[in-house]
Motif scaffolding. Sequence first.
Motif, PDB file in Angstrom:
ATOM      1  N   LEU A   1      28.176  21.060  86.853  1.00 36.27           N
ATOM      2  CA  LEU A   1      27.868  20.471  88.150  1.00 36.27           C
ATOM      3  C   LEU A   1      27.061  21.438  89.016  1.00 36.27           C
ATOM      4  O   LEU A   1      26.035  21.066  89.593  1.00 36.27           O
ATOM      5  N   PHE A   2      27.512  22.697  89.109  1.00 35.39           N
ATOM      6  CA  PHE A   2      26.821  23.647  89.981  1.00 35.39           C
ATOM      7  C   PHE A   2      25.465  24.075  89.423  1.00 35.39           C
ATOM      8  O   PHE A   2      24.583  24.450  90.187  1.00 35.39           O
ATOM      9  N   GLU A   3      25.280  23.992  88.111  1.00 29.53           N
ATOM     10  CA  GLU A   3      23.933  24.191  87.574  1.00 29.53           C
ATOM     11  C   GLU A   3      23.029  23.046  88.040  1.00 29.53           C
ATOM     12  O   GLU A   3      21.898  23.273  88.493  1.00 29.53           O
ATOM     13  N   ALA A   4      23.511  21.811  87.938  1.00 29.22           N
ATOM     14  CA  ALA A   4      22.721  20.654  88.378  1.00 29.22           C
ATOM     15  C   ALA A   4      22.415  20.748  89.876  1.00 29.22           C
ATOM     16  O   ALA A   4      21.296  20.455  90.313  1.00 29.22           O
ATOM     17  N   LEU A   5      23.386  21.178  90.662  1.00 29.23           N
ATOM     18  CA  LEU A   5      23.167  21.331  92.095  1.00 29.23           C
ATOM     19  C   LEU A   5      22.085  22.372  92.372  1.00 29.23           C
ATOM     20  O   LEU A   5      21.219  22.169  93.223  1.00 29.23           O
ATOM     21  N   ALA A   6      22.132  23.495  91.642  1.00 32.38           N
ATOM     22  CA  ALA A   6      21.122  24.547  91.823  1.00 32.38           C
ATOM     23  C   ALA A   6      19.730  24.034  91.513  1.00 32.38           C
ATOM     24  O   ALA A   6      18.748  24.423  92.162  1.00 32.38           O
ATOM     25  N   ARG A   7      19.640  23.158  90.541  1.00 35.59           N
ATOM     26  CA  ARG A   7      18.337  22.614  90.129  1.00 35.59           C
ATOM     27  C   ARG A   7      17.967  21.340  90.904  1.00 35.59           C
ATOM     28  O   ARG A   7      16.927  20.741  90.651  1.00 35.59           O
ATOM     29  N   LYS A   8      18.894  20.921  91.798  1.00 31.94           N
ATOM     30  CA  LYS A   8      18.712  19.698  92.594  1.00 31.94           C
ATOM     31  C   LYS A   8      18.489  18.476  91.700  1.00 31.94           C
ATOM     32  O   LYS A   8      17.655  17.621  91.948  1.00 31.94           O
ATOM     33  N   GLU A   9      19.288  18.443  90.629  1.00 30.16           N
ATOM     34  CA  GLU A   9      19.266  17.339  89.666  1.00 30.16           C
ATOM     35  C   GLU A   9      20.435  16.399  89.963  1.00 30.16           C
ATOM     36  O   GLU A   9      21.374  16.765  90.667  1.00 30.16           O
ATOM     37  N   PRO A  10      20.425  15.206  89.390  1.00 31.52           N
ATOM     38  CA  PRO A  10      21.548  14.271  89.596  1.00 31.52           C
ATOM     39  C   PRO A  10      22.865  14.846  89.063  1.00 31.52           C
ATOM     40  O   PRO A  10      22.872  15.671  88.140  1.00 31.52           O
ATOM     41  N   MET A  11      23.936  14.366  89.637  1.00 36.15           N
ATOM     42  CA  MET A  11      25.271  14.810  89.231  1.00 36.15           C
ATOM     43  C   MET A  11      25.530  14.406  87.787  1.00 36.15           C
ATOM     44  O   MET A  11      25.373  13.237  87.428  1.00 36.15           O
ATOM     45  N   PRO A  12      25.940  15.370  86.954  1.00 32.01           N
ATOM     46  CA  PRO A  12      26.240  15.027  85.559  1.00 32.01           C
ATOM     47  C   PRO A  12      27.560  14.268  85.469  1.00 32.01           C
ATOM     48  O   PRO A  12      28.429  14.427  86.328  1.00 32.01           O
ATOM     49  N   PRO A  13      27.726  13.444  84.435  1.00 35.03           N
ATOM     50  CA  PRO A  13      29.014  12.762  84.278  1.00 35.03           C
ATOM     51  C   PRO A  13      30.112  13.785  83.995  1.00 35.03           C
ATOM     52  O   PRO A  13      29.874  14.804  83.344  1.00 35.03           O
ATOM     53  N   GLU A  14      31.291  13.509  84.518  1.00 34.50           N
ATOM     54  CA  GLU A  14      32.414  14.424  84.314  1.00 34.50           C
ATOM     55  C   GLU A  14      32.911  14.274  82.879  1.00 34.50           C
ATOM     56  O   GLU A  14      33.237  13.172  82.445  1.00 34.50           O
ATOM     57  N   ASP A  15      32.942  15.392  82.145  1.00 36.48           N
ATOM     58  CA  ASP A  15      33.386  15.307  80.750  1.00 36.48           C
ATOM     59  C   ASP A  15      34.478  16.307  80.393  1.00 36.48           C
ATOM     60  O   ASP A  15      35.137  16.156  79.389  1.00 36.48           O
ATOM     61  N   ASN A  16      34.665  17.355  81.199  1.00 40.87           N
ATOM     62  CA  ASN A  16      35.776  18.299  81.005  1.00 40.87           C
ATOM     63  C   ASN A  16      35.895  18.816  79.573  1.00 40.87           C
ATOM     64  O   ASN A  16      36.960  18.752  78.963  1.00 40.87           O
TER      65      ASN A  16
END
Length: 177
Positions: free
Chosen positions: A48-63
């Motif tokens: 999630l925080f990688e996607a946020l850093a890249r300003k990309e859409p939220m990835p699906p939660e997969d744990n």
Amino acid sequence: MNEMLSRAADRTVNVVRGIREDQYGLPTPCSEYDVRTLLGHLSWVALLFEALARKEPMPPEDNEPEALETRVRGMVEGWSRQEAFEGESPMMKLPMTVVFQMGLGDLVFHGWDLARATGQDYEVDPETAEAMRIYAEQMAPMARQNGVVGDEVPVPQDAPSFDRALGLLGRDPAWKP
């Protein structure tokens, strides 16, 4: 700031590498998570925080705990670019510098949680400890109001910075499984 994240990533990945399968069911300082569940949560948080850093859409939660190390490295890489810190998060509507602190905090505090749960050391350098204390002072009231952290655990004012941060976020610095 990215040096702090790199150090936290190394510390947390070292803890994860030291976790044995027979420890997956152990409790953690996050009462809603056992070790395996917390590994999975932290794996998704890193993604999630990688996607946020890249300003990309939220990835699906997969744990997926098995992907944690790769995702933590991706998170560090995402925040290694200056533009990651610029502007506001499209997803969270917060300044990117605050989003970075949130990601760093998740990595540090959950790294500590995993270390405590599995009997490993987790030494936080003084710079990160002080940054986490300041972060906890600023974020704890809102996080507590939103049910993200528990009630504050009293910690002496002269305790180390990281212990004070832990207490502010509802963790007992002396917690043992």
